[in-house]
Design an enzyme around this catalytic site. Sequence first.
Site, PDB file in Angstrom:
ATOM      1  N   GLY A 168      20.183  10.641  25.362  1.00  0.00           N
ATOM      2  CA  GLY A 168      21.062   9.489  25.509  1.00  0.00           C
ATOM      3  C   GLY A 168      21.038   8.771  26.831  1.00  0.00           C
ATOM      4  O   GLY A 168      21.814   7.841  27.039  1.00  0.00           O
ATOM      5  N   GLY A 169      20.177   9.167  27.755  1.00  0.00           N
ATOM      6  CA  GLY A 169      20.150   8.515  29.066  1.00  0.00           C
ATOM      7  C   GLY A 169      19.882   7.024  28.967  1.00  0.00           C
ATOM      8  O   GLY A 169      20.565   6.209  29.592  1.00  0.00           O
TER       9      GLY A 169
ATOM     10  N   ARG B 228      19.180  17.394  18.377  1.00  0.00           N
ATOM     11  CA  ARG B 228      19.220  16.522  19.548  1.00  0.00           C
ATOM     12  C   ARG B 228      20.143  15.333  19.323  1.00  0.00           C
ATOM     13  O   ARG B 228      20.712  14.776  20.271  1.00  0.00           O
ATOM     14  CB  ARG B 228      17.800  16.055  19.890  1.00  0.00           C
ATOM     15  CG  ARG B 228      16.978  17.124  20.583  1.00  0.00           C
ATOM     16  CD  ARG B 228      15.505  16.754  20.661  1.00  0.00           C
ATOM     17  NE  ARG B 228      15.283  15.490  21.339  1.00  0.00           N
ATOM     18  CZ  ARG B 228      15.219  15.338  22.657  1.00  0.00           C
ATOM     19  NH1 ARG B 228      15.394  16.387  23.453  1.00  0.00           N
ATOM     20  NH2 ARG B 228      14.978  14.150  23.197  1.00  0.00           N
TER      21      ARG B 228
ATOM     22  N   CYS C 196       7.102   9.969  30.186  1.00  0.00           N
ATOM     23  CA  CYS C 196       7.206  10.702  31.456  1.00  0.00           C
ATOM     24  C   CYS C 196       5.953  11.553  31.641  1.00  0.00           C
ATOM     25  O   CYS C 196       6.015  12.736  31.950  1.00  0.00           O
ATOM     26  CB  CYS C 196       8.475  11.546  31.515  1.00  0.00           C
ATOM     27  SG  CYS C 196       8.640  12.742  30.167  1.00  0.00           S
TER      28      CYS C 196
ATOM     29  N   ALA D 171      17.570  10.588  21.947  1.00  0.00           N
ATOM     30  CA  ALA D 171      18.207  11.788  22.502  1.00  0.00           C
ATOM     31  C   ALA D 171      17.549  12.174  23.832  1.00  0.00           C
ATOM     32  O   ALA D 171      16.336  11.991  23.997  1.00  0.00           O
ATOM     33  CB  ALA D 171      18.108  12.936  21.503  1.00  0.00           C
TER      34      ALA D 171
END
Length: 481
Positions: A115-116, A140, A233, A113
Amino acid sequence: MRSELPVKFLERLKEQLGDEFEDFLASYDRQPKRGIRINTLKTDSYDLKGQAPFDMEPVPWVKNGFFVSEDDDPAGHAFYRAGLYYIQEPSAMTPADRLPVSPHDKVLDLCAAPGGKATAIAAKLQNTGLLVANDASASRCRALLHNLELAGAGNIIVTNELPQELEKKFPAYFDKIMVDAPCSGEGMFRKEPEVINTWSPERVGYFAKQQRSILKSAVAMLKDGGFLMYSTCTFSPEEDEGSVSFVLEEYPEMELVEIEGYESFSAGALEAGNSDERFRKTVRIWPHKMDGEGHFMALFRKKGVLSEENAEYESAGVKRADKKALRKKQKNILNNTFNAEEKRIFEDFLQRIDSYIGFSDKKDMFENKNGKVYLMPVKEKELPRLKFLRSGLYVGELKKNRFEPSQAFALSVYGAGYKNSISLEPDDARLGGYFRGESLTLSEEEQKLPDGIILVKAGKYALGFGKKTKGLLKSRYIFLK
């Protein structure tokens, strides 16, 4: 924003970056770049650039990625609702781009989630093979399903399981696995300043522990010869190189693989990885070196030879080269989840789909579940018991004497083959009414279509359905949430 950054975070980054620290700080004075990634299930960059009302500048390190201006609104365009692109931060496009997914692979996105990365993987699969998109958060997962449906992905199973539970059900099952792990989010401070308030050294340690647990399950689900992409990230060595060290030390069958480079990529920190030279194969993305936010990537391969058999034919030992011939020999009929009347109704629906897209050639893969029909990526009986939001493409619902196709079907690659359709220009004012659920007045030419279910398109791209009655088209558009 600099004044908002946590002191302990800055102290660590100053030690990490040395002479580059001031350049890193200066990056927080710049506006983060916005991006879109073209959905190659439905279009390509050449086609979209010729029609989109906003400028698109290529992201140089990612295929199908483009920068868009802060002044543009790609989410407000009809093509967004047709699923032609996904709005995504440019650095975040990189891990899925570098995971070597091929058609017919069985792929797991373990922390998928919203979903990128899952939608990028789906585009690489080109509606072949299997994509299991999982997230431990039920809320999500709804966003994940929405984005996969918008992208037109049909070969999907969207699950809501803990990695440890999936591990029990899919031992050594997947060809490729994506782990975009939950993390402290340090790389998102510029783009999402609210994340700053959640940061603490303790949370870094909490996420590092969680990442190792997730990676343990991922390794167990990966086939010999398969690839696993680990990404975060964050800038934290404990979460990045530390988690990679955990895999290399605990699982000697796992090896790091070189990631396709780019001139502004930085290698992982060797000192954070026990001075292991293998860490030169990991990648850091720094915001002072590239037009993107902070990211980390490590691509693993599990030693051994990757089997070319997929789950459907594993027991028979039939390889991919023989699948097509084997399927031709199978009876392409609806299975016993349909009774005689349901078969008649659904067969009538299939006649309204242009045969060139091959939709009707998949009859043996349709499943009727209490009147709702799904096109499955693998046979239902071959799947373990799962907590899922969706298994396969939701085609629509069997009603008395009729079949009502779903919006998910309209948005799929098969939906464009629905024969009765109207095409509106993307700037046609009637599209706004359609999206609001209103009835549309039809032109003289459009009124020649028979009454009943009509596919609505923006240009040549499907959006959803409407029902034509007495010269009007009643919208059946649902804004998926």
